[in-house]
Write a protein that holds these residues in place. Structure first.
Motif, short mmCIF file in Angstrom:
data_model
loop_
_atom_site.label_atom_id
_atom_site.label_comp_id
_atom_site.label_asym_id
_atom_site.label_seq_id
_atom_site.Cartn_x
_atom_site.Cartn_y
_atom_site.Cartn_z
N TRP A 7 0.69 -1.05 0.21
CA TRP A 7 0.07 0.58 0.14
C TRP A 7 0.40 0.91 0.05
N LEU A 10 2.10 1.64 -3.18
CA LEU A 10 1.34 2.46 -3.90
C LEU A 10 0.80 3.82 -4.47
N MET A 11 1.22 4.43 -3.41
CA MET A 11 1.20 5.52 -2.84
C MET A 11 2.04 6.48 -3.33
N THR A 14 1.86 6.17 -7.25
CA THR A 14 0.43 7.46 -7.25
C THR A 14 1.07 9.04 -7.39
N ILE A 15 1.77 9.18 -6.12
CA ILE A 15 2.26 10.54 -5.70
C ILE A 15 3.38 10.77 -6.75
N ALA A 17 3.97 9.20 -9.93
CA ALA A 17 2.72 9.79 -11.18
C ALA A 17 2.43 10.76 -11.52
N ILE A 30 4.81 6.53 -17.53
CA ILE A 30 3.49 6.45 -16.59
C ILE A 30 3.22 5.37 -16.25
N LEU A 31 3.14 4.76 -17.67
CA LEU A 31 1.95 3.45 -18.15
C LEU A 31 3.38 2.56 -17.75
N PHE A 34 2.20 2.36 -13.89
CA PHE A 34 0.56 1.90 -13.91
C PHE A 34 1.29 0.40 -13.86
N LYS A 37 1.82 -0.85 -10.80
CA LYS A 37 0.93 -0.65 -9.86
C LYS A 37 -0.14 -1.65 -9.79
N PHE A 38 -0.66 -1.85 -11.59
CA PHE A 38 -1.82 -2.95 -11.44
C PHE A 38 -1.02 -4.19 -11.15
N VAL A 41 -1.55 -4.48 -6.87
CA VAL A 41 -2.89 -4.94 -6.83
C VAL A 41 -2.99 -6.83 -7.17
N ALA A 42 -3.05 -6.93 -8.30
CA ALA A 42 -3.31 -8.32 -8.67
C ALA A 42 -2.80 -9.53 -7.73
N PHE A 45 -2.34 -8.02 -3.33
CA PHE A 45 -4.32 -7.93 -2.55
C PHE A 45 -4.81 -8.85 -2.68
N MET A 46 -4.82 -9.17 -4.41
CA MET A 46 -5.72 -10.51 -5.13
C MET A 46 -5.90 -11.94 -4.73
#
Lengths: 75, 193
Positions: A7, A10-11, A14-15, A17, A30-31, A34, A37-38, A41-42, A45-46
């Motif tokens: 987390w 990720l923060m 994000t900030i 980017a 940038i891509l 992201f 980050k994707f 999460v996958a 978190f998943m």
């Protein structure tokens, strides 16, 4: 890696980017951020990191392919 | 439970369940291909797409990214405690997920409202047709996710031990799908020019 560490990461991304996009327009970076980050999460978190290699491959393949096509289309 | 005996390493039993994971993959492909179409169309009218993107509020979009990623973290925590049978902590985190999810919807609604009163609707131009369709469909996914999680919270309040781990995990996977979709939409719609 723990959920809390992911987390925080990720923060930061994000900030980062957000400010990066305000100053410059580094499409690749940038891509890339992201996509990272994707995947965080996958996988974290998943809990896909615990899944069969097939699922890890297919989800990574989809996000990388989409962003790759977008990059090609942009140039 | 069959899933737990077999474990996640079995190709047929990924976290969240195979059917939901297939749906997630299909959703990602659909949103991904629409984004690709948007980028290809933008090549024929670079100026229009550039000026249209300048009309978007990247600060609000970034705040929404933070809110949604935080809700994803809270959902992961809730699932973690659910698996440990610590239902009190799990439902506490689930309530926070509902709160952050609602906050996302409020911020997004504020953005949608300001766009519509400024006359920037679906027919405004090609960019905004894509903007409304993509962010609108994502918004609907978040709303559905909130309803699913609310039902899960009510079931936990009734009888926590009666809630199946597979069902909880599937709801969690659905919520993470909203994060994943947003993470492919946000940079292309809001950030890159």
């Amino acid at each position: 890696m723990k959920n809390q560490t992911t987390w925080i990461l990720l923060m930061v991304l994000t900030i980062g980017a957000f400010f990066l996009s305000k100053q410059f327009n580094f499409v690749y970076l940038i891509l890339g951020l992201f996509t990272a980050k994707f995947l965080f999460v996958a996988f974290q978190f998943m809990e896909l990191k615990k899944a069969h290699t097939f699922w890890k491959f297919i989800i990574s393949f989809i996000v990388i392919l989409v962003n790759f096509i977008i990059l090609i289309a942009l140039h | 439970m069959e899933e737990n005996k077999l474990g996640y390493k079995n190709i047929y039993y990924p976290p969240g369940g195979i059917l939901l994971l297939i749906i997630i993959l299909l959703e990602l492909i659909t949103f991904g291909l629409t984004l690709v179409a948007m980028v290809i169309i933008s090549k024929s009218n670079v100026e229009l797409f550039h000026t249209s993107k300048m009309m978007l509020n990247t600060t609000l979009g970034s705040i929404n990214t933070i809110v949604l990623l935080t809700s994803g973290f809270l959902m992961a925590q809730s699932t973690h405690y659910f698996k440990l049978k610590n239902f009190d902590k799990s439902s506490f985190y689930l309530k926070l997920v509902l709160l952050t999810g609602t906050l996302f919807c409020i911020i997004k609604s504020y953005e949608f409202y300001h766009k519509s009163i400024a006359g920037i609707t679906l027919e405004y131009n090609t960019f905004f047709t894509f903007y409304w369709l993509l962010t609108g469909f994502h918004f609907v996914h978040v709303l559905v996710g909130l309803v699913i999680l609310f039902i899960m919270l009510l079931s936990m309040k009734k009888n926590s031990s009666a809630v199946k781990e597979e069902d909880f995990e599937a709801s969690s996977a659905f919520w993470h799908m909203c994060d994943l979709i947003w993470l492919i939409l946000f940079p292309v719609i809001y950030l890159i020019f």
